[in-house]
Write a protein that holds these residues in place. Structure first.
Motif, mmCIF file in Angstrom:
data_model
loop_
_atom_site.group_PDB
_atom_site.id
_atom_site.type_symbol
_atom_site.label_atom_id
_atom_site.label_comp_id
_atom_site.label_asym_id
_atom_site.label_seq_id
_atom_site.Cartn_x
_atom_site.Cartn_y
_atom_site.Cartn_z
ATOM 1 N N LEU A 23 0.821 -1.205 0.000
ATOM 2 C CA LEU A 23 0.000 0.000 0.000
ATOM 3 C C LEU A 23 0.857 1.258 0.000
ATOM 4 N N LYS A 24 0.362 2.284 -0.694
ATOM 5 C CA LYS A 24 1.097 3.542 -0.809
ATOM 6 C C LYS A 24 0.403 4.696 -0.081
ATOM 7 N N VAL A 25 -0.823 4.492 0.356
ATOM 8 C CA VAL A 25 -1.564 5.529 1.076
ATOM 9 C C VAL A 25 -1.416 5.272 2.577
ATOM 10 N N PRO A 26 -0.629 6.098 3.281
ATOM 11 C CA PRO A 26 -0.363 5.840 4.704
ATOM 12 C C PRO A 26 -1.620 5.765 5.567
ATOM 13 N N ASP A 27 -2.599 6.638 5.314
ATOM 14 C CA ASP A 27 -3.814 6.641 6.135
ATOM 15 C C ASP A 27 -4.596 5.341 5.982
ATOM 16 N N LEU A 28 -4.589 4.794 4.766
ATOM 17 C CA LEU A 28 -5.285 3.527 4.539
ATOM 18 C C LEU A 28 -4.561 2.391 5.262
ATOM 19 N N LEU A 29 -3.249 2.360 5.154
ATOM 20 C CA LEU A 29 -2.477 1.316 5.836
ATOM 21 C C LEU A 29 -2.692 1.385 7.341
ATOM 22 N N SER A 30 -2.676 2.573 7.890
ATOM 23 C CA SER A 30 -2.880 2.740 9.334
ATOM 24 C C SER A 30 -4.253 2.245 9.747
ATOM 25 N N ARG A 31 -5.263 2.596 8.971
ATOM 26 C CA ARG A 31 -6.623 2.169 9.309
ATOM 27 C C ARG A 31 -6.769 0.652 9.237
ATOM 28 N N LEU A 32 -6.165 0.038 8.214
ATOM 29 C CA LEU A 32 -6.258 -1.412 8.071
ATOM 30 C C LEU A 32 -5.489 -2.140 9.167
ATOM 31 N N ARG A 33 -4.356 -1.575 9.579
ATOM 32 C CA ARG A 33 -3.603 -2.184 10.673
ATOM 33 C C ARG A 33 -4.418 -2.233 11.955
ATOM 34 N N LEU A 34 -5.194 -1.176 12.200
ATOM 35 C CA LEU A 34 -5.970 -1.073 13.433
ATOM 36 C C LEU A 34 -7.310 -1.792 13.353
#
Length: 232
Positions: A137-148
């Protein structure tokens, strides 16, 4: 036996396999009972979305189908997402997005979809073989949301579940096999759901080509062919 008297091989056709995805067909064991319980706890999920992770052939699609019927959810592959489709996809209130780690997809569309799901009070089930850190993933906000995001993981099968899966796969192909065949497979094959599907499919084809039942010698031949590093 001469070539003129040898038994002719039969042609093997790619006929559809009756893979049933009903709740009564989902086999539960220690490796998947926690994932099953979390998915089944809907609509009391801790968040509007849930990640379902597990190796190929582990039953993610089956479990997603069970939830989909309960929630009246639509199903799409991650590669099919697009910003222009978000409004339509969320209009149903429940959605399954499959194969999130199968390759690049519209990350902005998924981010907007998650926002829309939460705003609407809907639910979203995401399936993948790997955790989000490995999706590229290249969108940090998306990665953060999916991690949580709350997640459920299907682990490799234990001995009892592997045997049960093998029996189900043979039944799906309308093949009757002896318990000795199941024992031989469970003892010698790679211990994964994907390997179980692979070896049962190969045995189905071999039995049809040879005009024979699935026997232990046929099992030995298939295992030696599919897993040569294990010596069959």
């Amino acid at each position: 036996m001469s070539d003129s008297t040898a038994r002719p091989r039969q042609l093997a056709f790619d006929l559809p396999v009756d893979s049933r995805h009903g709740i009564e067909d989902f086999l539960i064991g220690p490796s998947n009972e926690a994932a099953y319980a979390l998915v089944e706890s809907w609509p009391s999920w801790p968040e509007a979305w849930l990640r379902l992770t597990g190796p190929a052939g582990a039953g993610k699609t089956h479990l997603a189908a069970i939830w989909g019927r309960a929630a009246y959810a639509w199903t799409v592959r991650a590669a099919e997402l697009g910003d222009d489709k978000v409004a339509h996809l969320i209009s149903n209130g429940a959605l399954v997005v499959e194969d999130c780690d199968a390759g690049p997809f519209d990350e902005a569309a998924l981010f907007h979809l998650m926002n829309a799901v939460k705003a609407r009070g809907g639910h979203l089930l995401l399936t993948a073989r790997t955790p989000p850190e490995q999706w590229g993933l290249k969108v940090p906000d998306l990665l953060s949301r999916l991690r949580l995001a709350p997640s459920a993981t299907i682990e490799p099968p234990d001995d009892g579940l592997l045997r049960a899966v093998l029996v189900k796969l043979f039944i799906d192909r309308q093949l009757v096999v002896d318990t000795a065949v199941i024992d031989a497979l469970a003892l010698r094959m790679e211990r994964s759901f994907a390997a179980a599907r692979l070896v049962v499919d190969r045995l189905d084809r071999l039995a049809l080509e040879r005009g024979r039942r699935v026997t232990r010698p046929l099992v030995q031949e298939a295992l030696a062919e599919l897993f040569p590093e294990e010596g069959g």
